[in-house]
Scaffold this motif. Structure first.
Motif, short mmCIF file in Angstrom:
data_model
loop_
_atom_site.label_atom_id
_atom_site.label_comp_id
_atom_site.label_asym_id
_atom_site.label_seq_id
_atom_site.Cartn_x
_atom_site.Cartn_y
_atom_site.Cartn_z
N PHE A 72 0.85 -1.18 0.00
CA PHE A 72 0.00 0.00 0.00
C PHE A 72 0.89 1.23 0.00
O PHE A 72 1.80 1.35 0.83
N GLU A 73 0.65 2.14 -0.93
CA GLU A 73 1.46 3.35 -1.07
C GLU A 73 0.62 4.59 -0.82
O GLU A 73 -0.51 4.68 -1.29
N GLN A 74 1.21 5.54 -0.11
CA GLN A 74 0.67 6.89 0.00
C GLN A 74 1.74 7.84 -0.53
O GLN A 74 2.88 7.81 -0.07
N ARG A 75 1.36 8.66 -1.52
CA ARG A 75 2.27 9.70 -2.03
C ARG A 75 1.82 11.04 -1.49
O ARG A 75 0.63 11.28 -1.32
N PHE A 76 2.80 11.90 -1.25
CA PHE A 76 2.54 13.19 -0.64
C PHE A 76 3.11 14.30 -1.51
O PHE A 76 4.10 14.12 -2.21
N THR A 77 2.49 15.48 -1.41
CA THR A 77 3.06 16.68 -2.01
C THR A 77 4.04 17.27 -0.98
O THR A 77 4.03 16.86 0.18
N PRO A 78 4.87 18.22 -1.39
CA PRO A 78 5.78 18.82 -0.40
C PRO A 78 5.06 19.40 0.82
O PRO A 78 5.65 19.49 1.89
#
Length: 163
Positions: free
Chosen positions: A80-86
C-alpha cells in the motif's frame, strides 16, 4: 529512459525466478519482522536493482529517492502506497498488486507498507544509481521536515542470499 528500466526489471524478474531467490531469501530471513533487501543487478546499464522483503506490518517510512527515478513491481503479496506533495497532503493512495509496474518519478515523496497478512516481495529498479534516500516527518503546519539521510553504502552489506 523508462524503456531501459523496463528491460532491467524484466531481467531481474527472470533472475528472481531462475535462482529461486524468494525461497533463499525467506530461509535467510525467516521470522524477521524487519524489511530486508539485497541488490539484484550491479549498475546494469547505469541502473541499480533491489529485491525487498516486506513482512506483514513492515513499512518504508515517508521518503524520497534522491536524484533517482525508478520502477517497482510486486512479485508476491501486495503493498500500500501513499504519495505526498511537499506540503504533505496525500496526493495519491493505491495498492500495488502483483505484476503491476509502478512508476517512481524523480522527486516523489511516499510511504510504502505491507498491510497484508503475508510477506510481500517487490523488485525496485532505479536510475541513476540510488545514492541516498531522505526520510521525513511532518511539521506543525504540515510541511515536510527531513529526519535523516541513508546513503547507499549503508545497504551494501545485504547483497546476497547465499550467506
Amino acid at each position: 529512459s523508462g524503456g531501459m528500466l523496463m528491460k532491467v526489471l524484466a531481467a531481474c524478474r527472470a533472475q528472481v525466478r531462475e535462482e529461486r531467490l524468494l525461497d533463499a531469501f525467506e530461509a535467510r530471513e525467516a521470522g524477521s519482522v524487519e524489511r530486508a533487501y539485497f541488490q539484484l543487478a550491479n549498475a546494469t546499464m547505469g541502473c541499480e536493482a533491489w529485491l525487498i522483503r516486506w513482512p506483514p506490518g513492515s513499512v518504508a517510512p515517508l521518503h524520497d529517492h534522491g536524484t533517482a527515478y525508478g520502477v517497482a513491481q510486486v512479485v508476491t503479496g501486495s503493498l500500500f502506497e501513499q504519495r505526498f506533495t511537499p506540503r504533505v497532503r496525500i496526493a495519491c493512495e493505491r495498492e500495488w498488486q502483483p505484476g503491476a509496474e509502478i512508476g517512481l518519478a524523480k522527486g516523489i515523496f511516499h510511504e510504502v507498507r505491507n498491510l497484508g497478512l503475508r510477506t510481500a516481495y517487490s523488485i525496485h529498479v532505479y536510475a541513476p544509481r540510488l545514492e541516498q534516500m531522505t526520510f521525513y516527518d511532518r511539521g506543525a503546519r504540515g510541511e515536510l521536515r527531513a529526519l535523516r539521510q541513508e546513503r547507499s553504502r549503508e545497504w551494501q552489506s545485504q547483497t546476497t542470499v547465499s550467506e
